[in-house]
Design an enzyme around this catalytic site. Structure first.
Site, PDB file in Angstrom:
ATOM      1  N   LYS A  22       5.092   1.065  -8.094  1.00 14.10           N
ATOM      2  CA  LYS A  22       5.582   1.052  -6.713  1.00 14.10           C
ATOM      3  C   LYS A  22       5.012  -0.135  -5.951  1.00 14.10           C
ATOM      4  CE  LYS A  22       3.444   3.679  -3.418  1.00 14.10           C
ATOM      5  NZ  LYS A  22       3.133   2.800  -2.283  1.00 14.10           N
ATOM      6  N   ASN A  23       3.685  -0.330  -6.074  1.00 14.26           N
ATOM      7  CA  ASN A  23       3.031  -1.358  -5.263  1.00 14.26           C
ATOM      8  C   ASN A  23       3.330  -2.777  -5.735  1.00 14.26           C
ATOM      9  OD1 ASN A  23       2.038   0.650  -3.723  1.00 14.26           O
ATOM     10  ND2 ASN A  23      -0.107   0.439  -4.346  1.00 14.26           N
ATOM     11  N   ARG A  93       4.639   2.087   5.632  1.00 18.14           N
ATOM     12  CA  ARG A  93       3.877   0.982   6.217  1.00 18.14           C
ATOM     13  C   ARG A  93       4.108  -0.338   5.493  1.00 18.14           C
ATOM     14  NH1 ARG A  93      -0.495   0.863   8.947  1.00 18.14           N
ATOM     15  NH2 ARG A  93      -1.196  -0.718   7.484  1.00 18.14           N
ATOM     16  N   CYS A 117      -1.742   6.268  10.280  1.00 18.01           N
ATOM     17  CA  CYS A 117      -1.161   7.172   9.287  1.00 18.01           C
ATOM     18  C   CYS A 117      -2.242   8.116   8.819  1.00 18.01           C
ATOM     19  CB  CYS A 117      -0.531   6.414   8.144  1.00 18.01           C
ATOM     20  SG  CYS A 117      -1.704   5.771   6.994  1.00 18.01           S
ATOM     21  N   ARG A 122      -5.471   2.018   9.468  1.00 20.60           N
ATOM     22  CA  ARG A 122      -4.738   0.999   8.701  1.00 20.60           C
ATOM     23  C   ARG A 122      -4.064  -0.046   9.590  1.00 20.60           C
ATOM     24  NH1 ARG A 122      -1.621   3.753   3.687  1.00 20.60           N
ATOM     25  NH2 ARG A 122      -2.053   1.824   2.621  1.00 20.60           N
ATOM     26  N   PRO A 123      -4.859  -0.856  10.283  1.00 18.73           N
ATOM     27  CA  PRO A 123      -4.267  -1.886  11.149  1.00 18.73           C
ATOM     28  C   PRO A 123      -3.659  -3.029  10.342  1.00 18.73           C
ATOM     29  CG  PRO A 123      -6.645  -2.111  11.081  1.00 18.73           C
ATOM     30  CD  PRO A 123      -6.304  -0.914  10.247  1.00 18.73           C
ATOM     31  N   ASP A 125      -4.089  -6.282  11.716  1.00 17.28           N
ATOM     32  CA  ASP A 125      -4.660  -7.431  12.431  1.00 17.28           C
ATOM     33  C   ASP A 125      -4.914  -8.625  11.501  1.00 17.28           C
ATOM     34  OD1 ASP A 125      -6.562  -5.552  11.355  1.00 17.28           O
ATOM     35  OD2 ASP A 125      -8.165  -6.742  12.246  1.00 17.28           O
ATOM     36  N   LEU A 126      -5.308  -8.347  10.241  1.00 19.83           N
ATOM     37  CA  LEU A 126      -5.625  -9.455   9.329  1.00 19.83           C
ATOM     38  C   LEU A 126      -4.363 -10.224   8.930  1.00 19.83           C
ATOM     39  CD1 LEU A 126      -8.239  -7.611   7.076  1.00 19.83           C
ATOM     40  CD2 LEU A 126      -8.672  -9.098   9.038  1.00 19.83           C
ATOM     41  N   ASP A 307      -6.727   4.666  -4.842  1.00 21.25           N
ATOM     42  CA  ASP A 307      -5.513   5.436  -5.113  1.00 21.25           C
ATOM     43  C   ASP A 307      -5.684   6.449  -6.256  1.00 21.25           C
ATOM     44  OD1 ASP A 307      -4.209   4.181  -3.072  1.00 21.25           O
ATOM     45  OD2 ASP A 307      -2.942   2.911  -4.322  1.00 21.25           O
ATOM     46  N   ILE A 329     -12.792   2.380   0.937  1.00 22.32           N
ATOM     47  CA  ILE A 329     -11.641   1.584   1.402  1.00 22.32           C
ATOM     48  C   ILE A 329     -11.030   2.167   2.674  1.00 22.32           C
ATOM     49  CG2 ILE A 329      -9.395   0.585   0.748  1.00 22.32           C
ATOM     50  CD1 ILE A 329     -11.678  -0.428  -1.008  1.00 22.32           C
ATOM     51  N   ARG A 399       7.472   9.784  -2.689  1.00 21.46           N
ATOM     52  CA  ARG A 399       7.316   8.386  -2.267  1.00 21.46           C
ATOM     53  C   ARG A 399       6.727   7.546  -3.394  1.00 21.46           C
ATOM     54  NH1 ARG A 399       3.516   7.306   2.072  1.00 21.46           N
ATOM     55  NH2 ARG A 399       4.010   5.274   1.246  1.00 21.46           N
TER      56      ARG A 399
HETATM   57  C1  UD1 Z   1      -2.387  -1.252  -0.478  1.00 16.15           C
HETATM   58  C2  UD1 Z   1      -1.628  -0.289  -1.354  1.00 16.15           C
HETATM   59  C3  UD1 Z   1      -2.227   1.110  -1.272  1.00 16.15           C
HETATM   60  C4  UD1 Z   1      -3.717   1.066  -1.582  1.00 16.15           C
HETATM   61  C5  UD1 Z   1      -4.420   0.001  -0.760  1.00 16.15           C
HETATM   62  C6  UD1 Z   1      -5.862  -0.191  -1.168  1.00 16.15           C
HETATM   63  C7  UD1 Z   1       0.598  -1.235  -1.332  1.00 16.15           C
HETATM   64  C8  UD1 Z   1       2.013  -1.116  -0.880  1.00 16.15           C
HETATM   65  N1  UD1 Z   1      -0.245  -0.276  -0.912  1.00 16.15           N
HETATM   66  O1  UD1 Z   1      -2.262  -0.795   0.864  1.00 16.15           O
HETATM   67  O2  UD1 Z   1      -1.563   1.942  -2.221  1.00 16.15           O
HETATM   68  O3  UD1 Z   1      -4.288   2.316  -1.279  1.00 16.15           O
HETATM   69  O4  UD1 Z   1      -3.754  -1.267  -0.883  1.00 16.15           O
HETATM   70  O5  UD1 Z   1      -5.959  -0.514  -2.503  1.00 16.15           O
HETATM   71  O6  UD1 Z   1       0.264  -2.120  -2.088  1.00 16.15           O
HETATM   72  N2  UD1 Z   1      -7.270  -3.517   6.887  1.00 16.15           N
HETATM   73  C9  UD1 Z   1      -7.607  -3.996   8.139  1.00 16.15           C
HETATM   74  N3  UD1 Z   1      -6.752  -4.901   8.737  1.00 16.15           N
HETATM   75  C10 UD1 Z   1      -5.610  -5.343   8.131  1.00 16.15           C
HETATM   76  C11 UD1 Z   1      -5.295  -4.867   6.852  1.00 16.15           C
HETATM   77  C12 UD1 Z   1      -6.138  -3.937   6.241  1.00 16.15           C
HETATM   78  O7  UD1 Z   1      -8.620  -3.621   8.712  1.00 16.15           O
HETATM   79  O8  UD1 Z   1      -4.901  -6.162   8.720  1.00 16.15           O
HETATM   80  C13 UD1 Z   1      -8.162  -2.536   6.218  1.00 16.15           C
HETATM   81  C14 UD1 Z   1      -7.467  -1.194   5.995  1.00 16.15           C
HETATM   82  O9  UD1 Z   1      -7.553  -0.361   7.132  1.00 16.15           O
HETATM   83  C15 UD1 Z   1      -8.277  -0.663   4.821  1.00 16.15           C
HETATM   84  C16 UD1 Z   1      -8.592  -1.917   4.010  1.00 16.15           C
HETATM   85  O10 UD1 Z   1      -8.455  -3.010   4.920  1.00 16.15           O
HETATM   86  O11 UD1 Z   1      -9.465  -0.085   5.265  1.00 16.15           O
HETATM   87  C17 UD1 Z   1      -7.713  -2.161   2.812  1.00 16.15           C
HETATM   88  O12 UD1 Z   1      -6.357  -2.050   3.197  1.00 16.15           O
HETATM   89  P1  UD1 Z   1      -5.191  -2.838   2.469  1.00 16.15           P
HETATM   90  O13 UD1 Z   1      -5.663  -3.444   1.204  1.00 16.15           O
HETATM   91  O14 UD1 Z   1      -4.535  -3.741   3.451  1.00 16.15           O
HETATM   92  O15 UD1 Z   1      -4.174  -1.664   2.128  1.00 16.15           O
HETATM   93  P2  UD1 Z   1      -2.620  -1.781   2.064  1.00 16.15           P
HETATM   94  O16 UD1 Z   1      -2.252  -3.169   1.684  1.00 16.15           O
HETATM   95  O17 UD1 Z   1      -2.004  -1.179   3.283  1.00 16.15           O
END
Ligand code: UD1
Length: 422
Positions: A22-23, A93, A117, A122-123, A125-126, A307, A329, A399
């Site tokens: 999926k990812n 998301r 969620c 899960r922001p 911002d990055l 996951d 995480i 999903r």
């Molecule tokens: C992806 C995966 C999800 C997996 C996760 C962590 C997909 C579609 N989903 O989710 O299955 O659980 O990686 O391996 O590939 N964060 C920030 N700011 C940002 C982005 C992230 O603070 O702009 C934080 C998140 O809140 C979290 C951490 O960084 O604590 C990691 O998140 P991230 O790797 O971005 O997860 P996803 O890409 O949403």
């Protein structure tokens, strides 16, 4: 309300095939926005998230055809809308993945802000600050991210303060058509990121360093079409490894991605479970008579994936002794704990840590699937518990797990989907 009912403790036997990831399918589908030539994707899993991404791409203007099972062709000739609407983003998301691709190719994108969620805030911002470094002007208005790059995106130096998977993918997609060189330090190294890069390279992108600490991307003027096969889903594979270990170890797992699960295998070894290769992509899971408690910490790839945390917690809930799981995480990714407790598990949470004291057995009950991976944990619990477990809110399961009930039935599990008036 749809539910899944499982009669536990049936011995399972047979062969199960792991679906496409999926990812990996999600970012690779988003990448079709980057070209006006045809792209063909194979081994695409039939999941709710795939259909949400399909709707989103069709809304943007991509023509999508199903060529055969799991094989889809994509063609993006004419823009219909450069907006990802709230009703689709709120379902998934990962819709944010279209932001970088739309912005770099069309210099404009409007994407609904993903809300909070169930597994934390899960922001994004990055994603946004990296795109700003590349010259985007971004505002957030009325719940929408509005991004402009009137002169096109420019290559930039980006150092992520925290590793983000979809953030890395978004910036890679933005950078492939940007002017000049983009350097991403501290990128995600997940196999799904690497798979996206492999496809982009086939489309003509100039990318080096995927899977390492530093990715360097030189922007090109245009990308071409390609065809690409999605890698197997390592999380589904890990989930079936746990199911197999707990149900007698007579399941052969096909399309098993050994190379992405090395750390998970070392963790399984410590518990007393070994993964035996039968062929290049075929695994048999063997377990010792008595499993051992352990400590697990979730961490970005190549370490233990968040996951698989809920599934391993379920396994450890019946392993004698004290196991400790630290979730690094996501905050709030222990929503499955109250549900496991309804089945008799003895688990205490203290901040990021869960203390699991193994009980003799779980006993079937009514539970809720609280998020995608928690739903897999409930299935594992239901398969191992004494009696009947009924799982509600199974849309989470659909999903991310293709035909899980059908796959389990083919192994001899007593599983059925039912519907209950609310
Ligand atoms: C992806 C995966 C999800 C997996 C996760 C962590 C997909 C579609 N989903 O989710 O299955 O659980 O990686 O391996 O590939 N964060 C920030 N700011 C940002 C982005 C992230 O603070 O702009 C934080 C998140 O809140 C979290 C951490 O960084 O604590 C990691 O998140 P991230 O790797 O971005 O997860 P996803 O890409 O949403």
């Amino acid at each position: 309300m749809e539910y899944l009912e499982i009669k536990g403790q049936k011995p399972l036997e047979g062969t199960v095939k792991i679906s496409g990831a999926k990812n990996s399918a999600l970012p690779n589908m988003a990448a079709v926005i980057l070209t006006d030539e045809p792209v063909v994707l194979e081994n695409v899993p039939y999941l709710l998230d795939m259909f949400t991404m399909k709707h989103l791409l069709e809304h943007i203007g991509v023509e999508i055809n199903e060529e055969s099972e799991g094989k889809f062709s994509f063609m993006f000739r004419e823009v219909n809308s450069l907006e990802a609407p709230y009703e689709l983003v709120s379902k998934m998301r990962a819709s944010i993945l279209v932001l970088g691709a739309m912005l770099t190719r069309f210099r404009y994108a409007k994407v609904a802000l993903p809300g909070g969620c169930s597994i934390g805030t899960r922001p994004v911002d990055l994603h946004l600050s990296a795109l700003e470094k590349m010259g985007a002007r971004i505002t957030v208005e009325h719940g929408y991210i509005i991004a402009h790059a009137p002169n096109g995106l420019k290559g930039a130096y980006i150092k992520f303060p925290k590793i983000t998977v979809t953030g890395t993918e978004n910036i890679i997609m933005a950078a492939v058509l940007a002017e000049g060189e983009t350097v991403i330090e501290n990128p995600a190294k997940e196999p799904e990121v690497v798979d996206l890069v492999h496809m982009l390279k086939k489309m003509g992108a100039d990318i080096k360093g995927e899977g390492t600490e530093k990715i360097v991307i030189k922007g090109v003027k245009k990308l071409s079409g390609t065809s690409h096969s999605i890698i197997p889903d390592r999380i589904e594979a890990g989930t079936f490894a746990v199911i197999s270990a707990l149900s007698g170890g007579r399941i052969v797992i096909d399309n098993y991605p050994f190379e992405y699960l090395e750390f998970v295998h070392r963790t399984l070894e410590k518990i007393g479970v070994s993964v035996i290769p039968l062929g290049k992509r075929q695994a048999l899971i063997k377990k010792e008579e008595k499993l051992k408690p352990i400590s697990i910490e979730t961490k970005e790839y190549p370490y233990f994936p968040t996951d698989l945390q809920a599934q391993f917690m379920t396994m450890l809930s019946t392993v004698e002794g004290l196991s400790v799981i630290t979730e690094n995480i996501f905050e709030n990714r222990f929503m499955h704990v109250p549900e496991l407790k309804r089945l008799g598990a003895d688990i205490k949470i203290d901040g990021k840590k869960a203390y699991i004291r193994g009980v003799k057995k779980l006993s079937g009950a009514q539970v809720k699937a609280t998020d995608l991976r928690a739903s897999a944990a409930m299935v594992i619990a239901g398969l191992t518990a004494e009696g009947t477990t009924r799982i509600y809110d199974i849309y989470h399961l659909d999903r991310g797990y293709e035909n899980i009930d059908i796959k389990l039935k083919s192994l001899g599990a007593e599983v059925h989907r039912g519907f209950e008036e609310q």
